[in-house]
Design a protein around this motif. Structure first.
Motif: not given
Length: 549
Positions: A331, A364, A366, A368, A388, A390, A396, A409, A411, A413, A530
């Motif tokens: 991450d 991914y 950053q 996303w 999108w 970012v 974003a 979109l 995330r 995480s 998301g």
């Protein structure tokens, strides 16, 4: 782990499981050969059965791993493989014969871990009958990791690795930090009652000697750590991006809920208990994969990618567990990002340098990217990702639609938290002409295409609208009127508190809706966050996801 019991009254169950495990060892079961391959450059999980408590290192361009199960009865084994996808057909070497009783290390030998430290090879392991379990270490007689090992000279009989408490202890792991210091982490009892298993840490003066008192880092105080029994076990320490982490397994290993947790050092002083924070679970039951735990990371021998091993259950804690292999991402804060367990038979791109694979970049941007839920099932739910931009790890902007329907979109995480809060500031930037239902919002949780919850600011009806699909069944929309004079062209804060299957939806600090969803296990236990719109473009900033225990 092997058999895990937290109190004296559980010994009858322990001995039944131990007998089953020993019978499997005597039978010499070695499991299936190799990871199933479905197409050029791909493989599928599980890699092999009859493996548990895996640990792996690389040395000299090869991988070497250890397991509680899969070895001949009365021995500790090391497996050697040129590839990660070939771990199922790895060559097995018996490297140490377990002594006969009444030696302290003659029974219940669990979780051997092979390590390379300062040019020598060691195997740390657990042994001892019942409440006599303690930590032990072997040292290789030569520079060959698959050669013979002997009980190390620790100053205690049979190579016992002594620590300050002298209490029941299992699952030793030794790791070295960038400054060259060595640490021992393990699972142990707080006292002789065996009421729970905790994670402890102690400094080492060298690979064979503990040089300080144990420090309590974690105890099972969260619901996901207490299914079946109160258990923290199987710790593995490592560093990445200047941070020190310890992963561990929580709950009783015989339950589907057996999962991976994460401890992160935030102070720089590893022996300061207050300098560690707990999050999790970071990997747990999904896509039919039960009890995935005993995490260990490994970098490909070409140095291009990071991967990890776990085992999963087929029948409770012991022999029959499966070895699984998945890509490990990181991450934006440097913490490990595991995603979901990928279902059996779903094709995965092979590690760099294997089966014709040249490796693949981190998908991914950053933090996303696409949904872990789709990857885990090998199925895309067909919704568009759109175009999108970012802007940061926390923001974003949707600049153009991806087509009719919802545009999203995710995330990337950790998607495995059960209780968390997500907040984001969002601004409407335009309306299209595709559906006539312009709205913009977030996925409060997206487990997979059959399990997700979302909240929208609905421009057509001037309401805060919530919706869900639970175990494949569409849930009704629920609306709450937006405040008078609501202006979508300025930023508004959406916030969702998820507590298991209960959701609290807020707008600009005011609770607007509360919903609880029901069904059979598991019901919305996991969830990836998301961004999602329909017939609208929008900008999102200040996204934050907080583990709320």
């Amino acid at each position: 782990m092997a058999v895990r019991v937290g109190a004296a009254q559980k010994w009858s169950f322990r001995w039944i499981a131990v007998v089953v495990s020993l019978l499997a060892l005597v039978a010499g079961t070695t499991g299936a050969a190799g990871a199933p391959r479905t197409a050029a450059g791909t493989f599928t999980n599980p890699v092999v059965t009859n493996r548990s408590d895996p640990h792996i290192i690389s040395s000299g361009g090869k991988y070497y791993y250890t397991s509680t199960d899969g070895c001949a009865g009365g021995y500790i084994c090391v497996w050697s493989s040129a590839t990660l996808t070939g771990l199922g057909s790895a060559t097995r070497f018996t490297v140490f014969q377990i002594p006969g009783c009444p030696a302290a290390n003659c029974a219940e030998v669990w979780a051997p871990e092979i390590h390379s430290i300062n040019g020598a090879f060691y195997i740390y392991y657990t042994a001892g009958a019942g409440s006599a379990h303690r930590l032990f270490v072997l040292k290789a007689k030569t520079s060959d990791p698959t050669g013979a090992y002997a009980e190390a000279t620790t100053g205690a009989a049979h190579g016992q690795l002594t620590e300050s408490s002298g209490l029941w202890a299992i699952d030793p792991d030794v790791f070295q930090t960038s400054d060259g210091k060595l640490y021992l982490t393990w699972s142990g009892w707080p006292d002789s009652s065996g009421s729970e298993q905790n994670i402890y840490l102690a400094p080492m003066s060298d690979p064979l000697h503990v040089s300080g008192n144990r420090v309590l880092l974690s105890q099972p105080d969260r619901p996901w750590e207490t299914a079946g029994l109160k258990v923290n076990e199987g710790p593995v320490g490592f560093q990445h991006g200047g941070k020190t982490f310890i992963t561990y397994s929580g709950s009783f290993c015989g339950t589907d809920s057996y999962a991976v947790g994460l401890l992160t050092n935030t102070s720089g002083n590893l022996l300061d208990a207050a300098g560690w924070t707990k999050t999790g679970p970071i990997f747990k039951y999904h896509s039919g994969v039960k009890g995935p735990a005993s995490f260990v990371p490994i970098r490909t021998v070409d140095g291009v990618e990071d991967w990890f091993l776990v085992h999963s259950n087929t029948n409770a804690c012991d022999s029959g567990r499966e070895l699984r292999l998945q890509r490990l991402y990181w991450d934006t804060d440097g913490s490990p990002l595991l995603g979901y367990p990928v279902a059996d038979g779903v094709p995965l791109q092979a590690p760099s340098g294997e089966l014709g694979s040249t490796g693949s970049p981190n998908p991914y941007n950053q933090g996303w990217g696409d949904a872990f839920g789709d990857l885990a099932e090998g199925v895309n739910d067909g919704r568009s990702v759109g175009s999108w931009t970012v802007t940061s790890p926390a923001g974003a902007t949707l600049t153009s639609f991806g087509g009719v329907g919802w545009t999203r979109l995710f995330r990337a995480s950790n998607p495995n938290y059960e209780t968390y809060r997500v907040t984001v500031d969002t601004t409407w930037t335009g309306t299209g002409t595709t559906s006539g239902f312009p709205k913009y919002g977030i996925y409060a949780s997206y487990d997979d295409r059959n399990n997700h919850v979302e909240v929208f600011i609905d421009r057509k009806n001037n309401v805060l609208a919530t919706h869900a699909v639970v175990q494949g069944t569409e849930q009704p929309w629920q609306n709450a009127n937006l405040p008078a004079g609501f202006d979508p062209t300025v930023a508004h804060r959406l916030s969702v508190l998820k507590t298991g299957a209960s959701y609290e939806f807020s707008l600009d600090g005011t609770v607007m809706q509360q919903r609880t969803f029901s069904g059979t296990f598991p019901v919305l236990l996991n969830g990836q966050v998301g961004l999602v719109t329909e017939d609208s473009t929008a900008a999102y900033t200040n996204l934050a996801i907080t583990d709320m225990r």
